[in-house]
Write a protein that holds these residues in place. Sequence first.
Motif, PDB file in Angstrom:
ATOM      1  N   VAL A  51       7.418 -20.314 -15.409  1.00  0.00           N
ATOM      2  CA  VAL A  51       8.288 -21.264 -16.121  1.00  0.00           C
ATOM      3  C   VAL A  51       7.927 -21.307 -17.600  1.00  0.00           C
ATOM      4  CG1 VAL A  51       8.811 -23.731 -16.379  1.00  0.00           C
ATOM      5  CG2 VAL A  51       8.870 -22.677 -14.126  1.00  0.00           C
ATOM      6  N   VAL A  52       6.639 -21.424 -17.896  1.00  0.00           N
ATOM      7  CA  VAL A  52       6.199 -21.486 -19.288  1.00  0.00           C
ATOM      8  C   VAL A  52       6.566 -20.195 -20.015  1.00  0.00           C
ATOM      9  CG1 VAL A  52       4.168 -21.554 -20.797  1.00  0.00           C
ATOM     10  CG2 VAL A  52       4.381 -23.171 -18.901  1.00  0.00           C
ATOM     11  N   LEU A  53       6.279 -19.067 -19.405  1.00  0.00           N
ATOM     12  CA  LEU A  53       6.568 -17.778 -20.037  1.00  0.00           C
ATOM     13  C   LEU A  53       8.067 -17.603 -20.281  1.00  0.00           C
ATOM     14  CD1 LEU A  53       5.385 -15.141 -21.098  1.00  0.00           C
ATOM     15  CD2 LEU A  53       5.665 -14.197 -18.798  1.00  0.00           C
ATOM     16  N   ALA A  54       8.871 -17.887 -19.276  1.00  0.00           N
ATOM     17  CA  ALA A  54      10.325 -17.741 -19.430  1.00  0.00           C
ATOM     18  C   ALA A  54      10.868 -18.697 -20.486  1.00  0.00           C
ATOM     19  CB  ALA A  54      11.017 -17.985 -18.083  1.00  0.00           C
ATOM     20  N   ALA A  55      10.397 -19.923 -20.493  1.00  0.00           N
ATOM     21  CA  ALA A  55      10.888 -20.911 -21.458  1.00  0.00           C
ATOM     22  C   ALA A  55      10.530 -20.515 -22.882  1.00  0.00           C
ATOM     23  CB  ALA A  55      10.313 -22.292 -21.134  1.00  0.00           C
ATOM     24  N   VAL A  56       9.298 -20.095 -23.082  1.00  0.00           N
ATOM     25  CA  VAL A  56       8.856 -19.764 -24.431  1.00  0.00           C
ATOM     26  C   VAL A  56       9.523 -18.490 -24.929  1.00  0.00           C
ATOM     27  CG1 VAL A  56       6.862 -19.045 -25.795  1.00  0.00           C
ATOM     28  CG2 VAL A  56       6.683 -21.011 -24.289  1.00  0.00           C
ATOM     29  N   LEU A  57       9.479 -17.447 -24.135  1.00  0.00           N
ATOM     30  CA  LEU A  57      10.069 -16.188 -24.594  1.00  0.00           C
ATOM     31  C   LEU A  57      11.588 -16.302 -24.698  1.00  0.00           C
ATOM     32  CD1 LEU A  57       7.937 -13.475 -22.768  1.00  0.00           C
ATOM     33  CD2 LEU A  57       7.634 -14.477 -25.046  1.00  0.00           C
ATOM     34  N   GLY A  58      12.194 -17.020 -23.774  1.00  0.00           N
ATOM     35  CA  GLY A  58      13.644 -17.193 -23.820  1.00  0.00           C
ATOM     36  C   GLY A  58      14.116 -17.970 -25.033  1.00  0.00           C
ATOM     37  N   SER A  59      13.290 -18.882 -25.511  1.00  0.00           N
ATOM     38  CA  SER A  59      13.708 -19.692 -26.656  1.00  0.00           C
ATOM     39  C   SER A  59      13.186 -19.178 -27.991  1.00  0.00           C
ATOM     40  CB  SER A  59      13.265 -21.144 -26.457  1.00  0.00           C
ATOM     41  OG  SER A  59      11.861 -21.238 -26.464  1.00  0.00           O
ATOM     42  N   ASP A  60      12.212 -18.272 -27.981  1.00  0.00           N
ATOM     43  CA  ASP A  60      11.581 -17.870 -29.242  1.00  0.00           C
ATOM     44  C   ASP A  60      11.772 -16.418 -29.652  1.00  0.00           C
ATOM     45  OD1 ASP A  60      10.642 -20.410 -29.506  1.00  0.00           O
ATOM     46  OD2 ASP A  60       8.569 -19.939 -29.065  1.00  0.00           O
ATOM     47  N   LEU A  61      11.907 -15.520 -28.712  1.00  0.00           N
ATOM     48  CA  LEU A  61      11.957 -14.104 -29.088  1.00  0.00           C
ATOM     49  C   LEU A  61      13.174 -13.794 -29.940  1.00  0.00           C
ATOM     50  CD1 LEU A  61      10.761 -11.822 -26.157  1.00  0.00           C
ATOM     51  CD2 LEU A  61       9.651 -12.315 -28.327  1.00  0.00           C
ATOM     52  N   GLY A  62      12.957 -12.979 -30.931  1.00  0.00           N
ATOM     53  CA  GLY A  62      14.044 -12.596 -31.823  1.00  0.00           C
ATOM     54  C   GLY A  62      14.203 -13.606 -32.949  1.00  0.00           C
ATOM     55  N   ALA A 101      -0.244 -17.778 -31.409  1.00  0.00           N
ATOM     56  CA  ALA A 101       1.129 -17.305 -31.240  1.00  0.00           C
ATOM     57  C   ALA A 101       1.965 -17.577 -32.488  1.00  0.00           C
ATOM     58  CB  ALA A 101       1.770 -17.957 -30.014  1.00  0.00           C
ATOM     59  N   VAL A 102       1.871 -18.784 -33.027  1.00  0.00           N
ATOM     60  CA  VAL A 102       2.675 -19.137 -34.194  1.00  0.00           C
ATOM     61  C   VAL A 102       2.242 -18.338 -35.418  1.00  0.00           C
ATOM     62  CG1 VAL A 102       3.216 -21.020 -35.800  1.00  0.00           C
ATOM     63  CG2 VAL A 102       3.375 -21.381 -33.355  1.00  0.00           C
ATOM     64  N   SER A 103       0.979 -17.965 -35.485  1.00  0.00           N
ATOM     65  CA  SER A 103       0.532 -17.155 -36.622  1.00  0.00           C
ATOM     66  C   SER A 103       1.207 -15.782 -36.623  1.00  0.00           C
ATOM     67  CB  SER A 103      -0.993 -17.002 -36.620  1.00  0.00           C
ATOM     68  OG  SER A 103      -1.405 -16.079 -35.616  1.00  0.00           O
ATOM     69  N   LEU A 104       1.745 -15.385 -35.502  1.00  0.00           N
ATOM     70  CA  LEU A 104       2.431 -14.094 -35.377  1.00  0.00           C
ATOM     71  C   LEU A 104       3.945 -14.234 -35.497  1.00  0.00           C
ATOM     72  CD1 LEU A 104       0.278 -12.765 -32.423  1.00  0.00           C
ATOM     73  CD2 LEU A 104       0.072 -12.159 -34.851  1.00  0.00           C
ATOM     74  N   MET A 105       4.397 -15.410 -35.847  1.00  0.00           N
ATOM     75  CA  MET A 105       5.828 -15.709 -35.959  1.00  0.00           C
ATOM     76  C   MET A 105       6.190 -15.914 -37.425  1.00  0.00           C
ATOM     77  SD  MET A 105       7.709 -19.017 -34.289  1.00  0.00           S
ATOM     78  CE  MET A 105       8.119 -18.409 -32.673  1.00  0.00           C
ATOM     79  N   LYS A 106       7.324 -15.416 -37.819  1.00  0.00           N
ATOM     80  CA  LYS A 106       7.818 -15.618 -39.178  1.00  0.00           C
ATOM     81  C   LYS A 106       8.701 -16.871 -39.186  1.00  0.00           C
ATOM     82  CE  LYS A 106      10.207 -13.116 -42.818  1.00  0.00           C
ATOM     83  NZ  LYS A 106      10.873 -11.853 -43.161  1.00  0.00           N
ATOM     84  N   VAL A 107       8.471 -17.752 -40.163  1.00  0.00           N
ATOM     85  CA  VAL A 107       9.262 -18.972 -40.304  1.00  0.00           C
ATOM     86  C   VAL A 107       9.888 -18.951 -41.700  1.00  0.00           C
ATOM     87  CG1 VAL A 107       9.222 -21.503 -40.291  1.00  0.00           C
ATOM     88  CG2 VAL A 107       7.685 -20.227 -38.777  1.00  0.00           C
ATOM     89  N   THR A 108      11.211 -19.076 -41.763  1.00  0.00           N
ATOM     90  CA  THR A 108      11.916 -19.022 -43.046  1.00  0.00           C
ATOM     91  C   THR A 108      12.929 -20.154 -43.148  1.00  0.00           C
ATOM     92  OG1 THR A 108      13.624 -17.551 -42.149  1.00  0.00           O
ATOM     93  CG2 THR A 108      11.725 -16.504 -43.198  1.00  0.00           C
ATOM     94  N   VAL A 143      16.086 -24.000 -40.818  1.00  0.00           N
ATOM     95  CA  VAL A 143      14.843 -23.274 -40.576  1.00  0.00           C
ATOM     96  C   VAL A 143      15.087 -22.280 -39.446  1.00  0.00           C
ATOM     97  CG1 VAL A 143      12.442 -23.484 -39.816  1.00  0.00           C
ATOM     98  CG2 VAL A 143      13.430 -25.180 -41.381  1.00  0.00           C
ATOM     99  N   HIS A 144      14.603 -21.059 -39.666  1.00  0.00           N
ATOM    100  CA  HIS A 144      14.740 -20.015 -38.657  1.00  0.00           C
ATOM    101  C   HIS A 144      13.380 -19.382 -38.400  1.00  0.00           C
ATOM    102  CE1 HIS A 144      19.212 -19.727 -38.508  1.00  0.00           C
ATOM    103  NE2 HIS A 144      19.044 -20.449 -39.602  1.00  0.00           N
ATOM    104  N   THR A 145      13.213 -18.914 -37.184  1.00  0.00           N
ATOM    105  CA  THR A 145      11.979 -18.229 -36.814  1.00  0.00           C
ATOM    106  C   THR A 145      12.314 -16.818 -36.348  1.00  0.00           C
ATOM    107  OG1 THR A 145      12.091 -18.996 -34.521  1.00  0.00           O
ATOM    108  CG2 THR A 145      10.848 -20.362 -36.084  1.00  0.00           C
ATOM    109  N   TYR A 146      11.314 -15.961 -36.467  1.00  0.00           N
ATOM    110  CA  TYR A 146      11.447 -14.630 -35.888  1.00  0.00           C
ATOM    111  C   TYR A 146      10.152 -14.329 -35.152  1.00  0.00           C
ATOM    112  CZ  TYR A 146      11.880  -9.784 -34.912  1.00  0.00           C
ATOM    113  OH  TYR A 146      11.927  -8.606 -34.229  1.00  0.00           O
ATOM    114  N   ALA A 147      10.290 -14.025 -33.879  1.00  0.00           N
ATOM    115  CA  ALA A 147       9.137 -13.671 -33.058  1.00  0.00           C
ATOM    116  C   ALA A 147       9.401 -12.316 -32.414  1.00  0.00           C
ATOM    117  CB  ALA A 147       8.907 -14.729 -31.984  1.00  0.00           C
ATOM    118  N   GLY A 148       8.424 -11.440 -32.534  1.00  0.00           N
ATOM    119  CA  GLY A 148       8.575 -10.092 -31.996  1.00  0.00           C
ATOM    120  C   GLY A 148       7.566  -9.790 -30.906  1.00  0.00           C
TER     121      GLY A 148
END
Length: 174
Positions: A12-23, A74-81, A88-93
Amino acid sequence: MSLTSALVINAVVLAAVLGSDLGHRRFDSRSVRRSLIICAAVAAYFVRDFYTSGTGLVVQITGVAAGVLVGLLAVSLMKVTRHPDDTVHTYAGAAYATVWVGMSVLRSLISIGLTYWFGTAVGTWLVEQGAAPAQITGIITNFFVFMAVTAIITRSLAIRARAAALPATRAFTG
């Protein structure tokens, strides 16, 4: 907590986080609310006892600390613009996904190990540290739940803090 329950938390945690954050994603109050709802649901379903002293409290705090570290990594690996329209937009790869997948796999392996390989040794150690035998399952459950929930909340708070530090955009008045 059963092994199945532990694996469900991880999924659940993995699906929720990746589903809402990736890209590339817009980050707004809905994003935060969604995270808080998931956290509340997981905690309400799995946490039966809250330990306010002794070994249970120490283990819960350890779970919280681990969650904070994972969330910050995790957030240190995310771009926030901030976009020109002031959203505000994020990009997570892949690196971001690797942190969450790694945490999920590690928690799953620990859960499997507790079930099949070293559960007795951990239980004995917890009793030696002052936990009552009837508390062991609850203490271990709380560790995993608190770690997962805190990682998600930390992620949301860290994104919000990074967004607040971004300069405001100026409206184009052409």
